[in-house]
Design a protein around this motif. Structure first.
Motif, short mmCIF file in Angstrom:
data_model
loop_
_atom_site.label_atom_id
_atom_site.label_comp_id
_atom_site.label_asym_id
_atom_site.label_seq_id
_atom_site.Cartn_x
_atom_site.Cartn_y
_atom_site.Cartn_z
N TYR A 91 0.82 -1.22 0.00
CA TYR A 91 0.00 0.00 0.00
C TYR A 91 0.85 1.26 0.00
O TYR A 91 0.52 2.24 -0.65
CB TYR A 91 -0.92 0.01 1.23
CG TYR A 91 -2.19 -0.78 1.06
CD1 TYR A 91 -2.44 -1.53 -0.10
CD2 TYR A 91 -3.17 -0.79 2.05
CE1 TYR A 91 -3.59 -2.27 -0.24
CE2 TYR A 91 -4.33 -1.52 1.90
CZ TYR A 91 -4.55 -2.25 0.76
OH TYR A 91 -5.69 -2.97 0.62
N ASN A 92 1.95 1.26 0.76
CA ASN A 92 2.77 2.45 0.84
C ASN A 92 3.37 2.80 -0.51
O ASN A 92 3.40 3.98 -0.90
CB ASN A 92 3.89 2.24 1.88
CG ASN A 92 4.65 3.50 2.17
OD1 ASN A 92 5.81 3.65 1.80
ND2 ASN A 92 4.01 4.45 2.86
N ASP A 93 3.81 1.79 -1.25
CA ASP A 93 4.34 2.02 -2.59
C ASP A 93 3.26 2.60 -3.51
O ASP A 93 3.52 3.50 -4.31
CB ASP A 93 4.89 0.73 -3.20
CG ASP A 93 6.11 0.22 -2.45
OD1 ASP A 93 6.75 1.03 -1.75
OD2 ASP A 93 6.41 -0.98 -2.56
N PHE A 94 2.05 2.07 -3.38
CA PHE A 94 0.94 2.55 -4.21
C PHE A 94 0.62 4.00 -3.91
O PHE A 94 0.42 4.81 -4.83
CB PHE A 94 -0.28 1.67 -3.96
CG PHE A 94 -1.51 2.07 -4.73
CD1 PHE A 94 -1.65 1.74 -6.07
CD2 PHE A 94 -2.53 2.79 -4.12
CE1 PHE A 94 -2.77 2.11 -6.78
CE2 PHE A 94 -3.66 3.17 -4.82
CZ PHE A 94 -3.79 2.83 -6.16
N ASP A 95 0.58 4.37 -2.64
CA ASP A 95 0.24 5.75 -2.25
C ASP A 95 1.32 6.73 -2.70
O ASP A 95 1.01 7.83 -3.18
CB ASP A 95 0.05 5.84 -0.74
CG ASP A 95 -1.21 5.14 -0.28
OD1 ASP A 95 -2.13 4.98 -1.10
OD2 ASP A 95 -1.28 4.73 0.90
N TRP A 96 2.60 6.33 -2.56
CA TRP A 96 3.66 7.25 -2.98
C TRP A 96 3.79 7.30 -4.50
O TRP A 96 4.25 8.31 -5.06
CB TRP A 96 4.98 6.85 -2.35
CG TRP A 96 5.02 7.16 -0.89
CD1 TRP A 96 5.23 6.28 0.13
CD2 TRP A 96 4.82 8.44 -0.27
NE1 TRP A 96 5.17 6.92 1.35
CE2 TRP A 96 4.92 8.25 1.13
CE3 TRP A 96 4.55 9.71 -0.75
CZ2 TRP A 96 4.77 9.29 2.04
CZ3 TRP A 96 4.39 10.75 0.15
CH2 TRP A 96 4.51 10.53 1.53
N PHE A 97 3.37 6.26 -5.17
CA PHE A 97 3.30 6.30 -6.63
C PHE A 97 2.29 7.37 -7.07
O PHE A 97 2.55 8.17 -7.98
CB PHE A 97 2.90 4.92 -7.19
CG PHE A 97 2.60 4.91 -8.66
CD1 PHE A 97 3.62 4.81 -9.59
CD2 PHE A 97 1.28 4.98 -9.11
CE1 PHE A 97 3.33 4.81 -10.95
CE2 PHE A 97 1.00 4.97 -10.46
CZ PHE A 97 2.02 4.88 -11.38
N ASN A 98 1.14 7.39 -6.41
CA ASN A 98 0.13 8.40 -6.71
C ASN A 98 0.61 9.79 -6.30
O ASN A 98 0.27 10.79 -6.94
CB ASN A 98 -1.18 8.07 -6.00
CG ASN A 98 -1.86 6.86 -6.62
OD1 ASN A 98 -1.93 6.73 -7.83
ND2 ASN A 98 -2.36 5.96 -5.78
N TYR A 99 1.39 9.86 -5.22
CA TYR A 99 1.95 11.14 -4.80
C TYR A 99 2.83 11.73 -5.90
O TYR A 99 2.77 12.93 -6.20
CB TYR A 99 2.75 10.96 -3.51
CG TYR A 99 3.58 12.17 -3.13
CD1 TYR A 99 3.03 13.19 -2.37
CD2 TYR A 99 4.91 12.28 -3.53
CE1 TYR A 99 3.79 14.30 -2.02
CE2 TYR A 99 5.67 13.39 -3.19
CZ TYR A 99 5.10 14.39 -2.43
OH TYR A 99 5.85 15.49 -2.10
#
Length: 606
Positions: A91-99
């Protein structure tokens, strides 16, 4: 003027229908069915319900199509919900990808999970209501608002699966890995669900006249049932092991420290990883413009520093283009408290929050000295500077100088990961543990003196891990933060894992889902036997209950001993109304012996 005979006939017939409707409403005072029909089709008036007669279909073509779409939507939403819930490790990778794409941080992964759970629950409840109505022999009338809700859920599931398959395709590997630990329990849930479905299936089969449709439904049901019964024959899970064959737990290497408890790649983060029992520390190294290796994962400083305040015109500039003096003016901890990327800020003490706010960018020598003090392994990725950087061609040498001359770390504690100029590295500092991210042949790895593999967890294979271990090559898997995934790595024989959650995984005393082959076989066979017995009992019960119903395709007549005899008896007084002197067509109506025709009065739903 007097009324004509035809007008009187219509008036009397209308009164007769009103009386019949009132009697029927009193008879059909069944709160359970009323609740089902109301929730499913917004049919809250009792007389609006209609019972399926023998030989009839449960709904018209439109409602049958709606029911089919409901089933498809349920399956797709279930697939996506399971897929995304098992992807929590990333999830953290996904959120920072969107960031990086949107320019601001938001927990999109959690929002997506909540939306998927809500929509699945909604569709699942509608499906349960539909099955219950069918079990009660009621016709299906799905309200238009539910049809819209189903279409919204279907579109959401299709779009989400399509987009994530394109942008985040590696998560499907995570899904397949999850089956290795959850398959025995998913099998148990599937058998339970199919066993429960035996009730409406049996009711439908025996209540309706046997036709191609009934035979087809029964054939599909039996095919699914026996497939579920035999699925365990093809299951594999490394967590099904004989007692005494489980190896030691994988060592924990803190991914950029303990990023759930402190800002990543900071002194506080590595201290937290050490405090909670991490046996190694992992980081990322970049060379500053004046030749000082420092810790930074991203190419720029926007995400993890306040560069937008100190250098507002350089937010997108490469981190390696800043000097050490410029880097030391930046705050590397405020973003962690304001953004709360892992949702763990509330668990921190007031002292820890204050400390987190005042973290600075850390250079490589300080990092190595901190690890050396506690005798911890270190592993880092090394980023080559851009073309116009002064240390573009000497980045490896400059890093080796820091390890050898500017730190006190024992070279044996360094897991050297960069695959550039490996021969030169071994000549200058021969004691370091050569580590590779390439899953090559044993011969090639031994030729380069590789003693450890650093692989993404999606490449996890118990067979491969054993093969490399036999050649004295250990395996580290990254990034594993979920207990179920760590349990799978433990059962597969991994020697270490890189993790964001040292504080969580360190508390696991044994793998989740661990069981012996005997326990697994007992669970499998027992669940199948109990299911088969219950299904036989259900079918025998429905056969016994419906055995008095004749099966004539063109008749709605019921047997005197059938389940509708009581209904006919209690409404026998309805026919006394037929004594009204109504000529012609009315008299033929009340003398008709087909009593079951009044058992259901149906009007279009309001």
């Amino acid at each position: 003027m007097g009324r004509s005979p035809s007008t009187l006939t219509k008036l009397k017939l209308g009164k007769l229908k009103v009386v019949r409707r009132q009697l029927l409403q009193r008879y059909e005072h069944q709160p359970f069915i009323s609740c089902l029909a109301g929730l499913y089709g917004c049919q809250w008036k009792r007389y609006q319900r209609a019972r399926v007669q023998p030989g009839e279909c449960c709904c018209n073509k439109l409602e049958c199509s709606s029911f089919g779409i409901l089933i498809v939507t349920f399956c797709l939403s279930l697939v996506f919900l399971y897929f995304w819930s098992e992807a929590q490790n990333d999830y953290n990778d996904f959120d920072w990808f969107n960031y990086d794409k949107l320019g601001y941080w938001f927990p999109w992964s959690v929002v997506l999970l909540v939306v998927a759970a809500v929509l699945f629950t909604y569709v699942a409840l509608l499906l349960v209501l539909a099955v219950c109505l069918l079990s009660e022999g009621q016709r299906l009338y799905l309200h238009w608002s539910h049809k819209i809700g189903i279409l919204v859920t279907l579109v959401f599931s299709i779009v989400a699966i399509t987009v994530l398959s394109d942008l985040w395709s590696k998560e499907w590997t995570t899904l397949l890995l999850s089956f290795q630990v959850t398959a025995p329990y998913l099998h148990l849930g599937g058998v339970t669900a199919v066993t429960v479905l035996s009730w409406p299936i049996a009711l439908h089969f025996y209540y309706h006249c046997v036709s191609v449709r009934q035979v087809l439904i029964m054939g599909v049901y039996l095919m699914v049932l026996f497939t579920l019964y035999l699925v365990p024959l093809g299951m594999y899970s490394p967590c099904i092991k004989e007692e005494g064959t489980l190896g030691p737990p994988p060592a924990l290497i803190g991914h950029r420290g303990a990023p759930m408890l402190a800002p990543e790649n900071t002194k506080m983060s590595f201290a937290k990883a050490i405090e909670f029992g991490g046996e190694g520390l992992e980081t990322d190294v970049t060379i500053s413009y004046d030749g000082v290796p420092f810790l930074m994962h991203d190419q720029n400083l926007k995400r993890t520093t306040n560069v937008h305040k100190v250098f507002p015109n350089r937010t997108r500039e490469l981190a390696s283009m800043f000097t050490l003096g410029e880097l030391e003016t930046l705050n590397a901890g405020e973003w962690f408290i304001s953004g709360d990327p892992f949702g763990t800020k509330a668990s921190l003490t007031v002292k820890d929050r204050g400390s987190a706010k005042n973290q600075s960018i850390m250079n490589l020598s300080d990092f190595l000295n901190q690890a050396a003090t506690h005798r911890k392994l270190v592993m880092f990725n090394l980023c080559q500077p851009p073309q116009n950087h002064p240390y573009r061609d000497s980045w490896i040498n400059r890093t080796l100088e820091v390890i050898r001359n500017e730190s006190s770390i024992d070279p044996s504690l360094v897991l050297w990961l960069p695959n550039v100029e490996r021969s030169l590295v071994q000549d200058l500092i021969p004691g370091m543990q050569q580590t590779s991210e390439e899953q090559a042949s044993i011969e090639k790895l031994q030729e380069n003196n590789i003693v450890k593999l650093n692989l993404h967890y999606s490449q996890m294979s118990a067979k491969q891990i054993r093969k490399y271990a036999a050649a004295n090559i250990t395996t580290n898997l990254y990034v594993i933060s979920q207990p179920w995934l760590y349990s799978l790595a433990w059962c597969a024989g991994a020697h270490s894992v890189t993790t964001n959650a040292v504080q969580i995984l360190k508390n696991l005393s044994r793998p989740l889902f661990l069981m012996t082959p005997h326990e697994y076989n007992l669970m499998w066979i027992l669940s199948d036997v109990v299911s088969a017995v219950l299904i036989v009992v259900v079918f025998v019960f429905h056969w016994w209950r419906e055995r008095g119903l004749p099966c004539f395709s063109g008749s709605r007549q019921t047997h005197e001993n059938g389940p509708y005899s009581k209904f006919r008896t209690e409404l026998s007084d309805v026919w006394s109304i037929s004594s009204v002197d109504v000529p012609g067509e009315v008299r033929s109506f009340h003398t008709t012996p087909n009593l079951s025709t009044i058992s259901e009065v149906h009007e279009p739903p309001v």
